[in-house]
Write a protein that holds these residues in place. Sequence first.
Motif, short mmCIF file in Angstrom:
data_model
loop_
_atom_site.label_atom_id
_atom_site.label_comp_id
_atom_site.label_asym_id
_atom_site.label_seq_id
_atom_site.Cartn_x
_atom_site.Cartn_y
_atom_site.Cartn_z
N PHE A 37 -22.48 16.51 -9.68
CA PHE A 37 -21.83 15.32 -9.14
C PHE A 37 -20.53 15.12 -9.90
N ILE A 38 -19.49 14.71 -9.18
CA ILE A 38 -18.17 14.58 -9.77
C ILE A 38 -17.67 13.16 -9.58
N ARG A 39 -17.31 12.52 -10.71
CA ARG A 39 -16.72 11.18 -10.69
C ARG A 39 -15.21 11.33 -10.87
N GLN A 40 -14.46 10.89 -9.89
CA GLN A 40 -13.00 10.93 -9.99
C GLN A 40 -12.52 9.53 -10.37
N HIS A 41 -11.90 9.40 -11.54
CA HIS A 41 -11.40 8.12 -12.02
C HIS A 41 -9.94 7.95 -11.61
N PHE A 42 -9.61 6.74 -11.17
CA PHE A 42 -8.23 6.41 -10.81
C PHE A 42 -7.67 5.41 -11.82
N ARG A 43 -6.37 5.31 -11.89
CA ARG A 43 -5.71 4.41 -12.84
C ARG A 43 -6.01 2.94 -12.57
N ASP A 44 -6.34 2.61 -11.32
CA ASP A 44 -6.62 1.21 -10.99
C ASP A 44 -8.07 0.81 -11.33
N GLY A 45 -8.82 1.71 -11.95
CA GLY A 45 -10.19 1.41 -12.35
C GLY A 45 -11.25 1.77 -11.33
N LEU A 46 -10.83 2.17 -10.14
CA LEU A 46 -11.80 2.55 -9.11
C LEU A 46 -12.18 4.02 -9.27
N GLU A 47 -13.27 4.41 -8.60
CA GLU A 47 -13.75 5.79 -8.69
C GLU A 47 -14.18 6.29 -7.32
N THR A 48 -14.12 7.60 -7.17
CA THR A 48 -14.70 8.27 -6.01
C THR A 48 -15.78 9.20 -6.55
N LEU A 49 -16.93 9.20 -5.87
CA LEU A 49 -18.04 10.05 -6.27
C LEU A 49 -18.23 11.15 -5.24
N TYR A 50 -18.25 12.39 -5.73
CA TYR A 50 -18.53 13.56 -4.90
C TYR A 50 -19.90 14.09 -5.28
N GLY A 51 -20.68 14.46 -4.27
CA GLY A 51 -21.99 15.04 -4.50
C GLY A 51 -22.15 16.29 -3.66
N PRO A 52 -23.21 17.04 -3.91
CA PRO A 52 -23.43 18.26 -3.13
C PRO A 52 -23.53 17.94 -1.64
N ALA A 53 -22.85 18.73 -0.84
CA ALA A 53 -22.91 18.54 0.62
C ALA A 53 -24.25 19.03 1.14
N PRO A 54 -24.78 18.38 2.17
CA PRO A 54 -26.03 18.86 2.77
C PRO A 54 -25.84 20.23 3.41
N ILE A 104 -7.45 15.19 -5.99
CA ILE A 104 -8.47 16.22 -6.18
C ILE A 104 -7.94 17.57 -5.70
N GLY A 105 -7.13 17.55 -4.64
CA GLY A 105 -6.54 18.78 -4.12
C GLY A 105 -7.56 19.86 -3.86
N ASP A 106 -7.29 21.05 -4.40
CA ASP A 106 -8.20 22.17 -4.20
C ASP A 106 -9.16 22.36 -5.36
N LEU A 107 -9.24 21.38 -6.27
CA LEU A 107 -10.16 21.47 -7.40
C LEU A 107 -11.62 21.43 -6.96
N VAL A 108 -11.89 20.59 -5.97
CA VAL A 108 -13.27 20.38 -5.51
C VAL A 108 -13.33 20.72 -4.02
N PRO A 109 -14.04 21.79 -3.66
CA PRO A 109 -14.15 22.16 -2.25
C PRO A 109 -15.00 21.15 -1.48
N THR A 110 -14.38 20.46 -0.54
CA THR A 110 -15.11 19.43 0.21
C THR A 110 -15.45 19.92 1.61
N ALA A 111 -16.62 19.54 2.05
CA ALA A 111 -17.08 19.90 3.39
C ALA A 111 -16.42 18.98 4.39
N ARG A 112 -16.08 19.52 5.50
CA ARG A 112 -15.49 18.73 6.59
C ARG A 112 -16.55 18.51 7.65
N ARG A 113 -16.82 17.26 7.95
CA ARG A 113 -17.78 16.95 8.99
C ARG A 113 -17.13 17.16 10.33
N ASN A 114 -17.87 17.72 11.26
CA ASN A 114 -17.37 17.91 12.62
C ASN A 114 -17.51 16.60 13.36
#
Length: 118
Positions: A37-54, A104-114
């Motif tokens: 699981f990846i926590r992306q921290h932003f300067r404004d204090g918010l975060e985005t959480l990435y988890g394994p794609a199904p 995040i760019g190409d650091l974390v490969p994200t799945a694209r939902r159809n």
Amino acid sequence: MRLRSDIFVSALLRRVFAKGDFAAVEKKGTEEAGAVFIRQHFRDGLETLYGPAPQSLFDDGGSTDRLFEVRLERRPADDVRDMLDRERKFDSDLWIVELEVEEIGDLVPTARRNENPL
């Protein structure tokens, strides 16, 4: 065969540091196959959480690459912590990696939902 979790995390950290950003392992999981699981921290204090794609989001070609999906997007840290606490109860062998990057760019490969399955 999929890349071991410890090697994937190590490579991710190196790539983040090479960009001049910061990364840390918050929780070390099973070296061979722990979920990441990846926590992306932003300067404004918010975060985005990435988890394994199904598995349903993987292509039919039998890809062995790791794919992630956004679980929470730009939310307060408490929301991310609560979700990770629930995940830990389900899977105590997971990894939690923190990234301080704006993009995040190409650091974390994200799945694209159809969006249109037809």
